[in-house]
Design an enzyme around this catalytic site. Structure first.
Site, PDB file in Angstrom:
ATOM      1  N   GLY A 162      28.056  51.780 -10.943  1.00 34.93           N
ATOM      2  CA  GLY A 162      26.627  52.082 -11.000  1.00 34.93           C
ATOM      3  C   GLY A 162      26.377  52.779 -12.332  1.00 34.93           C
ATOM      4  O   GLY A 162      27.170  52.648 -13.282  1.00 34.93           O
ATOM      5  N   GLU A 221      34.745  47.679  -9.326  1.00 36.23           N
ATOM      6  CA  GLU A 221      33.472  47.626  -8.597  1.00 36.23           C
ATOM      7  C   GLU A 221      33.669  46.799  -7.323  1.00 36.23           C
ATOM      8  O   GLU A 221      34.200  45.690  -7.378  1.00 36.23           O
ATOM      9  CB  GLU A 221      32.390  47.014  -9.506  1.00 36.23           C
ATOM     10  CG  GLU A 221      31.109  46.609  -8.810  1.00 36.23           C
ATOM     11  CD  GLU A 221      30.405  47.750  -8.075  1.00 36.23           C
ATOM     12  OE1 GLU A 221      30.171  48.802  -8.675  1.00 36.23           O
ATOM     13  OE2 GLU A 221      30.088  47.566  -6.872  1.00 36.23           O
ATOM     14  N   HIS A 236       5.446  44.721 -36.607  1.00 30.83           N
ATOM     15  CA  HIS A 236       6.610  44.098 -37.241  1.00 30.83           C
ATOM     16  C   HIS A 236       7.103  45.003 -38.358  1.00 30.83           C
ATOM     17  O   HIS A 236       6.285  45.527 -39.100  1.00 30.83           O
ATOM     18  CB  HIS A 236       6.235  42.739 -37.813  1.00 30.83           C
ATOM     19  CG  HIS A 236       7.366  42.085 -38.533  1.00 30.83           C
ATOM     20  ND1 HIS A 236       8.422  41.493 -37.882  1.00 30.83           N
ATOM     21  CD2 HIS A 236       7.615  41.950 -39.869  1.00 30.83           C
ATOM     22  CE1 HIS A 236       9.269  41.014 -38.780  1.00 30.83           C
ATOM     23  NE2 HIS A 236       8.806  41.283 -39.995  1.00 30.83           N
ATOM     24  N   ILE A 257      26.595  55.958 -13.181  1.00 32.98           N
ATOM     25  CA  ILE A 257      27.600  56.943 -13.579  1.00 32.98           C
ATOM     26  C   ILE A 257      28.874  56.256 -14.062  1.00 32.98           C
ATOM     27  O   ILE A 257      29.390  56.552 -15.149  1.00 32.98           O
ATOM     28  CB  ILE A 257      27.920  57.926 -12.415  1.00 32.98           C
ATOM     29  CG1 ILE A 257      26.684  58.795 -12.128  1.00 32.98           C
ATOM     30  CG2 ILE A 257      29.140  58.789 -12.745  1.00 32.98           C
ATOM     31  CD1 ILE A 257      26.873  59.835 -11.050  1.00 32.98           C
ATOM     32  N   GLY A 313      18.846  71.754 -11.955  1.00 31.50           N
ATOM     33  CA  GLY A 313      19.465  70.795 -11.034  1.00 31.50           C
ATOM     34  C   GLY A 313      20.568  69.986 -11.688  1.00 31.50           C
ATOM     35  O   GLY A 313      21.031  70.299 -12.793  1.00 31.50           O
ATOM     36  N   LYS A 325      23.931  62.329 -21.729  1.00 33.33           N
ATOM     37  CA  LYS A 325      23.327  61.696 -22.906  1.00 33.33           C
ATOM     38  C   LYS A 325      23.792  62.387 -24.183  1.00 33.33           C
ATOM     39  O   LYS A 325      23.992  61.750 -25.215  1.00 33.33           O
ATOM     40  CB  LYS A 325      21.790  61.709 -22.843  1.00 33.33           C
ATOM     41  CG  LYS A 325      21.157  60.982 -21.688  1.00 33.33           C
ATOM     42  CD  LYS A 325      21.588  59.581 -21.428  1.00 33.33           C
ATOM     43  CE  LYS A 325      22.685  59.381 -20.413  1.00 33.33           C
ATOM     44  NZ  LYS A 325      22.472  59.630 -19.025  1.00 33.33           N
ATOM     45  N   ASP A 382      16.127  63.561  -4.160  1.00 33.79           N
ATOM     46  CA  ASP A 382      17.305  62.843  -3.670  1.00 33.79           C
ATOM     47  C   ASP A 382      17.606  63.135  -2.205  1.00 33.79           C
ATOM     48  O   ASP A 382      18.176  62.296  -1.508  1.00 33.79           O
ATOM     49  CB  ASP A 382      18.546  63.224  -4.504  1.00 33.79           C
ATOM     50  CG  ASP A 382      18.564  62.527  -5.862  1.00 33.79           C
ATOM     51  OD1 ASP A 382      17.613  61.775  -6.162  1.00 33.79           O
ATOM     52  OD2 ASP A 382      19.528  62.757  -6.624  1.00 33.79           O
ATOM     53  N   ALA A 416      15.936  60.999 -11.209  1.00 33.28           N
ATOM     54  CA  ALA A 416      15.211  62.236 -11.532  1.00 33.28           C
ATOM     55  C   ALA A 416      13.704  61.997 -11.638  1.00 33.28           C
ATOM     56  O   ALA A 416      12.901  62.774 -11.115  1.00 33.28           O
ATOM     57  CB  ALA A 416      15.750  62.808 -12.844  1.00 33.28           C
TER      58      ALA A 416
HETATM   59  P1  NAD Z   1      25.449  54.191  -7.597  1.00 35.83           P
HETATM   60  O1  NAD Z   1      25.138  54.099  -6.171  1.00 35.83           O
HETATM   61  O2  NAD Z   1      24.432  53.859  -8.601  1.00 35.83           O
HETATM   62  O3  NAD Z   1      26.713  53.242  -7.925  1.00 35.83           O
HETATM   63  C1  NAD Z   1      27.891  53.303  -7.193  1.00 35.83           C
HETATM   64  C2  NAD Z   1      28.629  51.981  -7.353  1.00 35.83           C
HETATM   65  O4  NAD Z   1      29.878  52.119  -6.739  1.00 35.83           O
HETATM   66  C3  NAD Z   1      27.918  50.823  -6.685  1.00 35.83           C
HETATM   67  O5  NAD Z   1      27.831  49.755  -7.595  1.00 35.83           O
HETATM   68  C4  NAD Z   1      28.842  50.471  -5.520  1.00 35.83           C
HETATM   69  O6  NAD Z   1      28.854  49.108  -5.218  1.00 35.83           O
HETATM   70  C5  NAD Z   1      30.180  50.938  -6.033  1.00 35.83           C
HETATM   71  N1  NAD Z   1      31.130  51.320  -4.991  1.00 35.83           N
HETATM   72  C6  NAD Z   1      30.870  52.030  -3.868  1.00 35.83           C
HETATM   73  N2  NAD Z   1      32.021  52.236  -3.185  1.00 35.83           N
HETATM   74  C7  NAD Z   1      33.006  51.676  -3.919  1.00 35.83           C
HETATM   75  C8  NAD Z   1      34.418  51.577  -3.763  1.00 35.83           C
HETATM   76  N3  NAD Z   1      35.042  52.149  -2.732  1.00 35.83           N
HETATM   77  N4  NAD Z   1      35.128  50.917  -4.702  1.00 35.83           N
HETATM   78  C9  NAD Z   1      34.501  50.364  -5.783  1.00 35.83           C
HETATM   79  N5  NAD Z   1      33.177  50.435  -5.974  1.00 35.83           N
HETATM   80  C10 NAD Z   1      32.445  51.077  -5.059  1.00 35.83           C
HETATM   81  O7  NAD Z   1      26.011  55.665  -7.808  1.00 35.83           O
HETATM   82  P2  NAD Z   1      26.504  56.458  -9.086  1.00 35.83           P
HETATM   83  O8  NAD Z   1      26.711  55.572 -10.267  1.00 35.83           O
HETATM   84  O9  NAD Z   1      27.649  57.267  -8.586  1.00 35.83           O
HETATM   85  O10 NAD Z   1      25.293  57.405  -9.404  1.00 35.83           O
HETATM   86  C11 NAD Z   1      24.848  58.354  -8.446  1.00 35.83           C
HETATM   87  C12 NAD Z   1      23.357  58.573  -8.545  1.00 35.83           C
HETATM   88  O11 NAD Z   1      23.001  59.121  -9.788  1.00 35.83           O
HETATM   89  C13 NAD Z   1      22.599  57.268  -8.399  1.00 35.83           C
HETATM   90  O12 NAD Z   1      21.471  57.511  -7.612  1.00 35.83           O
HETATM   91  C14 NAD Z   1      22.228  56.955  -9.808  1.00 35.83           C
HETATM   92  O13 NAD Z   1      21.074  56.159  -9.907  1.00 35.83           O
HETATM   93  C15 NAD Z   1      22.038  58.325 -10.420  1.00 35.83           C
HETATM   94  N6  NAD Z   1      22.294  58.285 -11.866  1.00 35.83           N
HETATM   95  C16 NAD Z   1      21.383  57.737 -12.681  1.00 35.83           C
HETATM   96  C17 NAD Z   1      21.633  57.647 -14.033  1.00 35.83           C
HETATM   97  C18 NAD Z   1      20.616  57.028 -14.931  1.00 35.83           C
HETATM   98  O14 NAD Z   1      19.507  56.812 -14.491  1.00 35.83           O
HETATM   99  N7  NAD Z   1      20.969  56.699 -16.164  1.00 35.83           N
HETATM  100  C19 NAD Z   1      22.828  58.105 -14.562  1.00 35.83           C
HETATM  101  C20 NAD Z   1      23.753  58.644 -13.698  1.00 35.83           C
HETATM  102  C21 NAD Z   1      23.470  58.733 -12.339  1.00 35.83           C
END
Ligand code: NAD
Length: 461
Positions: A181, A202, A440, A183, A38, A49, A307, A315
């Site tokens: 977010g 953001e 510690h 990513i 996936g 990572k 999802d 995940a």
């Molecule tokens: P997300 O929904 O976590 O974050 C998207 C961000 O974009 C939000 O903060 C939102 O407010 C902002 N946003 C939305 N539209 C916008 C715009 N037009 N202009 C500016 N900002 C805007 O999504 P993601 O970061 O794309 O990740 C996708 C999925 O993958 C999520 O479910 C995430 O949890 C998952 N993911 C998780 C991890 C991890 O756990 N480390 C890593 C990568 C992705």
């Protein structure tokens, strides 16, 4: 032997469901159009990572080694080699899933599946040939894909999604990241380590807006210190691309508009569900597959997890749902659970990890609480490591002292969070944590100190 379960999708939801069903003695077929693993193993968690490790190693060698008494000269980042390593890590883990499928006797079919009728799956193989399979139960685990912004869709060259960000032909000198977010934040950090000039935009008022407010602020401070330009509460009105790069027009209420030019624009504004063709399958108004408490859809014998059903799109939540759904199908008397206490981890520097309630939720719900916060700069292990950024923040119920939430920013946060998660799920109180002896010198002492701080008695502050 008749097939008991056909699974559509081989990601952390689908492959875990397949293995768990096989463990329960069921005959399983998993249909996947690409490679098993996936998004997580192929284009998400794992290869990012791996890339992050390369970027961090480069950052430490080129920017910090001397402080540790290590002299290094002529450190260069070999982007191609970094990408190759990231792909090799992904290959290794995906091959591992293939191996597990063989070990458990799980049949894997390559192709795109649809559900013409409950009990039946049609598979179109890459060569166009079509076959039909029957099983009394079908599980949809088709995941999600990058959400695009219609005004400036992903072209894969100048405007990219996370998949392309993992395999760019060369590391860009500048990048505009839309969305902060997981990513957006992770790639902002990775590319900034490599010397790329990153601007992250953001829409909401904080970076990583899903986190506790203090965590968001700490992240923003850290990103700015790193030279990342952070535009919060901002809207990207347009992105135009040319041969040499992109130009974006950004508006911010109460502040002057600004234009940002960059080589690449990464769109990281969330994901949208992927669903198979299935006449009559009920979707929510946002396009997710609608399921009941047993993860069953409106089509009899057709279930869905991960999802594609929405909720917490991570995940580990998907894998949990998969196990629950399968046990609900095949273990009589089992009541499947929904994910509730799900930790979130973001891999930048400092790392961010959280579980349970945020302070703003407790306020909103009118729950009386006390806060214990402790900085890593007063933790010996962190000072020795030169990793003093960040803190542990714990939230306890005011009356009974039960642990309600944990928010960690700093080195090792994504590993430390499990201890606090265990504390919440075991209903531990501040007194229980006071009484626990933390080794510690470890970073985990910050959890102990934060607990003591909640009661006004930290030792090292
Ligand atoms: P997300 O929904 O976590 O974050 C998207 C961000 O974009 C939000 O903060 C939102 O407010 C902002 N946003 C939305 N539209 C916008 C715009 N037009 N202009 C500016 N900002 C805007 O999504 P993601 O970061 O794309 O990740 C996708 C999925 O993958 C999520 O479910 C995430 O949890 C998952 N993911 C998780 C991890 C991890 O756990 N480390 C890593 C990568 C992705």
């Amino acid at each position: 032997m008749a097939t008991d379960l056909i699974i559509i999708g081989g990601g952390p939801a689908g492959y875990v469901a397949a293995i768990r069903s096989a463990q329960l003695g069921k005959k399983v077929v998993c249909v996947e159009k690409e490679r098993v693993g996936g998004t997580c193993l192929n284009w998400g968690c794992i290869p990012t990572k791996a890339l992050l490790e390369s970027a961090e190693m480069f950052r430490k060698m080129s920017q910090g080694a001397e402080a540790y008494g290590v002299k290094v000269q002529d450190v260069t980042a070999d982007w191609e080699a970094m990408v190759a390593r990231s792909r090799a890590v992904s290959d290794r883990l995906c091959n591992g899933i293939e191996f597990l499928f063989k070990k458990h006797g799980i049949e894997r079919l390559q192709g795109t599946a649809s559900i013409p009728n409950p009990g039946e799956v049609e598979v179109t193989a890459p060569d166009g040939s079509v076959s039909r399979l029957q099983a009394s139960k079908i599980l949809i685990a088709t995941g999600a894909r990058t959400r695009e912004i219609p005004a400036f869709p992903i072209d894969g060259k100048r405007i990219i999604g996370s998949k392309q960000a993992l395999t760019l032909p060369k590391a860009p000198a500048s990048m505009l990241v839309i969305g902060s977010g997981a990513i957006g934040s992770e790639f902002s950090y990775i590319y900034s380590c490599l010397g790329c000039k990153v601007t992250v935009v953001e829409a909401l008022s904080n970076l990583l807006p899903n986190e506790d407010d203090e965590v968001c602020k700490a992240m923003e401070r850290s990103f700015k210190k790193r030279g990342i330009t952070c535009l919060v509460g901002a809207k990207v009105e347009s992105v135009t691309s040319s041969e040499s790069g992109v130009k974006a027009h950004i508006t911010r209420p109460g502040k002057p508009d600004t234009d940002v030019e960059a080589e690449i624009c990464l769109v990281a504004v969330g994901v949208m569900p992927v669903t198979p063709e299935a006449p009559g399958l009920q979707l929510t108004d946002r396009g997710f597959v609608q399921v009941n408490e047993r993860y069953e859809t409106n089509l009899p014998g057709v279930y869905a997890v991960g999802d594609c059903i929405g909720g917490i799109m991570l995940a580990h939540a998907a894998s949990f749902e998969a196990t629950q759904a399968v046990e609900g199908m095949f273990l009589p008397g089992t009541t499947p659970k929904k994910p509730t206490l799900v930790p979130g981890c973001t891999y930048c520097h400092p790392q961010v990890a959280s579980v349970g309630k945020r302070e703003r939720e407790l306020k909103k719900d009118g729950i009386a609480y006390k806060v214990g916060k402790f900085p890593f700069q007063a933790i010996g292990r962190a000072v020795a490591a030169g990793e003093t950024e960040g803190f542990v923040k714990l939230l306890f119920g005011a009356e009974h002292g039960e642990l309600l939430g944990a928010h960690i920013v700093g080195e090792g946060a994504t590993e430390l969070i499990a201890t606090t998660q265990l504390g919440i799920s075991s209903e531990l109180t501040d007194e229980d944590l006071h009484a626990m002896i933390f080794a510690h010198p470890t970073l985990s002492e910050a959890i102990h100190e934060a607990t003591l701080a909640a009661d006004g008695v930290p030792i090292h502050a």
